[in-house]
Design an enzyme around this catalytic site. Sequence first.
Site, mmCIF file in Angstrom:
data_model
loop_
_atom_site.group_PDB
_atom_site.id
_atom_site.type_symbol
_atom_site.label_atom_id
_atom_site.label_comp_id
_atom_site.label_asym_id
_atom_site.label_seq_id
_atom_site.Cartn_x
_atom_site.Cartn_y
_atom_site.Cartn_z
ATOM 1 N N ASN A 1 1.753 2.896 8.712
ATOM 2 C CA ASN A 1 1.184 4.172 8.251
ATOM 3 C C ASN A 1 0.597 3.946 6.869
ATOM 4 O O ASN A 1 1.311 3.969 5.865
ATOM 5 C CB ASN A 1 2.268 5.252 8.220
ATOM 6 C CG ASN A 1 2.733 5.595 9.615
ATOM 7 O OD1 ASN A 1 2.045 6.309 10.346
ATOM 8 N ND2 ASN A 1 3.890 5.062 10.009
ATOM 9 N N GLU A 2 -0.683 3.705 6.868
ATOM 10 C CA GLU A 2 -1.387 3.336 5.644
ATOM 11 C C GLU A 2 -1.756 4.589 4.837
ATOM 12 O O GLU A 2 -1.646 5.706 5.347
ATOM 13 C CB GLU A 2 -2.666 2.569 6.012
ATOM 14 C CG GLU A 2 -2.424 1.266 6.760
ATOM 15 C CD GLU A 2 -1.884 0.143 5.879
ATOM 16 O OE1 GLU A 2 -1.367 0.416 4.784
ATOM 17 O OE2 GLU A 2 -1.981 -1.021 6.319
ATOM 18 N N PRO A 3 -2.166 4.405 3.569
ATOM 19 C CA PRO A 3 -2.588 5.557 2.759
ATOM 20 C C PRO A 3 -3.536 6.457 3.550
ATOM 21 O O PRO A 3 -4.471 5.980 4.196
ATOM 22 C CB PRO A 3 -3.287 4.901 1.570
ATOM 23 C CG PRO A 3 -2.569 3.596 1.418
ATOM 24 C CD PRO A 3 -2.248 3.145 2.812
ATOM 25 N N THR B 1 -3.214 -4.635 3.111
ATOM 26 C CA THR B 1 -2.286 -5.068 4.164
ATOM 27 C C THR B 1 -2.854 -6.278 4.894
ATOM 28 O O THR B 1 -2.139 -7.243 5.191
ATOM 29 C CB THR B 1 -2.062 -3.910 5.168
ATOM 30 O OG1 THR B 1 -1.499 -2.814 4.466
ATOM 31 C CG2 THR B 1 -1.154 -4.318 6.312
ATOM 32 N N THR C 1 0.823 -1.212 0.000
ATOM 33 C CA THR C 1 0.000 0.000 0.000
ATOM 34 C C THR C 1 0.860 1.266 0.000
ATOM 35 O O THR C 1 0.343 2.370 -0.097
ATOM 36 C CB THR C 1 -0.881 0.063 1.263
ATOM 37 O OG1 THR C 1 -0.002 0.042 2.412
ATOM 38 C CG2 THR C 1 -1.857 -1.091 1.344
#
Length: 276
Positions: free
Chosen positions: A168-170, A187, A162
Amino acid sequence: MSSTLESPAPFNHPSKHTSGLSVLRLADAGEASKRVAREIGSLIRHRAAEHRNCVLGLATGSTPIRVYRELVRMHREEGLSFHNVVTFNLDEYFPIKPDAAQSYVRFMNEHLFDHIDIVRANVHIPKGTIELEAVPGYCRDYDELIASTGGIDLQLLGIGRTGHIGFNEPGATKDTRTRLVKLDNLTRLDAVKDFGGMEHVPLLAITMGVDSILQSRRIRLLAFGEHKADIVQRAIEGRMTSTIPASFLQTHRDVQYLLDDAAAECLSQSTYGETV
Ligand code: GLP
């Protein structure tokens, strides 16, 4: 001699000459992992010679396993001591018990801590067992603890498909600190192999924030395999955006990507220069 001196000068991205981002394309994952392990080893020794602690930011996932294996070998065969090392892991699923097969506590013990002479009190991994109401205070304390040890000398990173660093995702902005986050679906899909079914994969995690990561003095990001090629290209050559949190590394003064051929495949030749 420090490994920084041993390393051939990495190629700096021409369009980002004001940043400290560099990219090394290595023969394979083993070479890349050994190079980072050597750099970590020489940093630890340097600090020990100065009677100072070495603060490491550590990552999980399949990517850094060979780095840990090499560090364990250096401990056993070359006498590398971890007595002066303090570690902070990036993230942990939430909630999760430390002895669960998928917990990052267990991962770190199995791959590194059980095999070296680190002082257990110097090991920090976000706790997956705290009460939900206590999480914000706990996360603030985690960042404060990192700062009070003098900050992270070297942060090891992987990258998720991602574009996440840590978890720390989009959507994660550049100023984020350690906190509770929702995991991206992609994820969670990638984690199905570890949890044996999507319904068992946690929805949440505690992660150091993008800003927490950017505070580190050096950052070394490893990425291997063709499944990482597209996101690596976007993180390095694309514009900075919270859609791809790893792209914020472009602002850091000392970040190095270490890639195998497959992960470097989508980059333009000028980004990585010569293959090491
Ligand atoms: C997890 C970790 C990340 C890691 C990512 C990539 O999501 N929290 O820190 O970078 O996995 O995993 P792998 O190295 O297995 O590709």
